[in-house]
Design a protein around this motif. Structure first.
Motif, PDB file in Angstrom:
ATOM      1  N   ASN A 107       0.815  -1.213   0.000  1.00  0.00           N
ATOM      2  CA  ASN A 107       0.000   0.000   0.000  1.00  0.00           C
ATOM      3  C   ASN A 107       0.852   1.268   0.000  1.00  0.00           C
ATOM      4  O   ASN A 107       0.370   2.326  -0.394  1.00  0.00           O
TER       5      ASN A 107
ATOM      6  N   GLY B 244      -4.602 -11.418   1.731  1.00  0.00           N
ATOM      7  CA  GLY B 244      -3.673 -10.533   1.033  1.00  0.00           C
ATOM      8  C   GLY B 244      -2.598 -11.361   0.345  1.00  0.00           C
ATOM      9  O   GLY B 244      -2.010 -12.241   0.975  1.00  0.00           O
TER      10      GLY B 244
ATOM     11  N   ALA C 267       0.342  -1.893   7.001  1.00  0.00           N
ATOM     12  CA  ALA C 267      -0.234  -2.590   8.156  1.00  0.00           C
ATOM     13  C   ALA C 267       0.836  -3.558   8.660  1.00  0.00           C
ATOM     14  O   ALA C 267       1.724  -3.935   7.908  1.00  0.00           O
TER      15      ALA C 267
ATOM     16  N   ASP D  98       0.374 -10.680  -0.421  1.00  0.00           N
ATOM     17  CA  ASP D  98       1.682 -10.570   0.256  1.00  0.00           C
ATOM     18  C   ASP D  98       1.795 -11.588   1.386  1.00  0.00           C
ATOM     19  O   ASP D  98       2.863 -12.130   1.666  1.00  0.00           O
ATOM     20  N   ARG D  99       0.670 -11.883   2.021  1.00  0.00           N
ATOM     21  CA  ARG D  99       0.685 -12.819   3.151  1.00  0.00           C
ATOM     22  C   ARG D  99       0.828 -14.250   2.648  1.00  0.00           C
ATOM     23  O   ARG D  99       1.499 -15.071   3.276  1.00  0.00           O
TER      24      ARG D  99
HETATM   25  C1  LIG Z   1      -3.267  -6.489   5.408  1.00  0.00           C
HETATM   26  C2  LIG Z   1      -2.754  -5.804   4.173  1.00  0.00           C
HETATM   27  C3  LIG Z   1      -3.449  -4.458   4.001  1.00  0.00           C
HETATM   28  C4  LIG Z   1      -1.225  -5.558   4.345  1.00  0.00           C
HETATM   29  O1  LIG Z   1      -0.755  -4.844   3.233  1.00  0.00           O
HETATM   30  P1  LIG Z   1       0.576  -3.962   3.226  1.00  0.00           P
HETATM   31  O2  LIG Z   1       0.836  -3.455   4.588  1.00  0.00           O
HETATM   32  O3  LIG Z   1       1.675  -4.887   2.760  1.00  0.00           O
HETATM   33  O4  LIG Z   1       0.339  -2.893   2.209  1.00  0.00           O
HETATM   34  C5  LIG Z   1      -2.936  -6.724   2.923  1.00  0.00           C
HETATM   35  O5  LIG Z   1      -2.352  -7.954   3.144  1.00  0.00           O
HETATM   36  C6  LIG Z   1      -4.405  -6.891   2.558  1.00  0.00           C
HETATM   37  O6  LIG Z   1      -4.989  -6.047   1.953  1.00  0.00           O
HETATM   38  N1  LIG Z   1      -4.995  -8.048   2.968  1.00  0.00           N
HETATM   39  C7  LIG Z   1      -6.356  -8.408   2.678  1.00  0.00           C
HETATM   40  C8  LIG Z   1      -7.041  -8.985   3.875  1.00  0.00           C
HETATM   41  C9  LIG Z   1      -6.357 -10.211   4.482  1.00  0.00           C
HETATM   42  O7  LIG Z   1      -5.181 -10.465   4.245  1.00  0.00           O
HETATM   43  O8  LIG Z   1      -7.026 -10.947   5.232  1.00  0.00           O
END
Ligand SMILES: CC(C)(COP(=O)(O)O)[C@@H](O)C(=O)NCCC(=O)O
Ligand SMILES: Nc1ncnc2c1ncn2[C@@H]1O[C@H](COP(=O)(O)OP(=O)(O)O)[C@@H](O)[C@H]1O
Ligand SMILES: [K+]
Length: 257
Positions: free
Chosen positions: A9, A107, A133, A109-110
């Protein structure tokens, strides 16, 4: 060579993998209005300025910002003549599917951090990522993402404090010399730094209690090393964790195609 793109983000990171190592890593502020042509001008000047020889033939994207994916796809199609793999899309397979509530999206990334963490450290793992986050990803014994925690990011917390209180300035996160601050900035730094150490330690304690087993904790993201100075919780700090995961997922999809 592989172009791996991790769009958060706040920042978007581009890395080039030559099959053995990353030969370049560059960062740009995330902005969904940036066009494919703008990305390419930026990338090619960096390639030129650093005299990097890169023949990009494939690409993989993880993006927590859905709107930027379109222009990143165009970048890959138009300038590198390849169709990027996009983590989280149905055509991108993961070694182990996540086990979460039906209909929920995790997400990307996760998911990527989960794959990378499991590859390097095995299962029963917690991955902490200090981004916009702060996320905690719980990795099961078999490498599945089984849920986690999303907490407000460190800089977001500082920004909120500044925005909501007239007398509180904008400050950068730092480890304060003492817990008891003797001026406004020191007080704020202590609140955010030690408050955050407490948040991380408290969440890990509860996750371990719930799972009733020892779990290794690894950390990634720009602020990981700063917080590692305040706690001995982290087994490892890995700056390249997400990029490593993108390489693994790309490899996995080629092998299983
Ligand atoms: C939690 C997050 C906003 C973290 O994003 P970041 O800090 O890397 O930009 C991202 O993984 C996301 O949008 N997740 C969707 C909801 C989830 O992971 O349950
Ligand atoms: N080494 C660092 N020192 C201080 N702040 C940092 C550092 N690295 C990143 N940040 C800040 O941490 C926040 C999250 O950064 P980043 O990891 O790029 O997030 P995201 O992946 O969500 O885009 C941003 O506000 C960024 O400015
Ligand atoms: K992130």
């Amino acid at each position: 060579m592989l172009l791996a793109i991790d769009c958060g983000n706040t920042n978007t990171v581009f890395s080039i993998w030559n099959g053995a190592k990353f030969i370049a890593t560059w960062r740009i502020a995330t902005d969904h209005k940036r066009t494919a042509d703008e990305y390419f001008v930026w990338l090619s000047s960096l390639l030129m300025l650093t005299k990097t020889e890169a023949a990009i033939t494939e690409a993989i994207i993880s993006s927590t910002v859905p709107r930027v994916v379109f222009n990143l796809r165009v970048l890959c199609n138009r300038y590198f003549d390849c169709r990027p793999l996009v983590v989280g899309k149905p055509e991108c397979n993961l070694p182990v599917p996540p086990r979460v509530d039906q209909g929920t999206t995790v997400g990307p990334d996760r998911l990527v951090n989960t794959v990378a963490g499991f590859n390097r450290h095995g299962g029963n793992l917690i991955v902490v990522d200090f981004g916009t986050a702060t996320t905690f990803d719980v990795v099961d014994h078999d490498g599945a993402y089984v849920g986690g925690v999303i907490a407000p990011g460190v800089n977001l917390s500082l920004e909120a404090l500044h925005m909501a209180a007239a007398a509180l300035p904008h400050i950068d996160v730092a480890k304060p010399a003492r817990a008891i601050g003797t001026n406004t900035v020191a007080c704020m730094q202590s609140g955010v730094y030690w408050g955050y150490v407490g948040l991380v330690e408290g969440i890990v304690r509860e996750v371990r209690r719930e799972r009733d087993m020892p779990m290794k904790v690894i950390a990634t993201g720009g602020l990981a090393s700063l917080f590692a100075q305040g706690t001995d919780l982290f087994h490892a700090i890995e700056d390249d964790l997400t990029m490593h995961g993108l390489v693994l997922i790309n490899q996995y999809n080629k092998e299983t195609a």
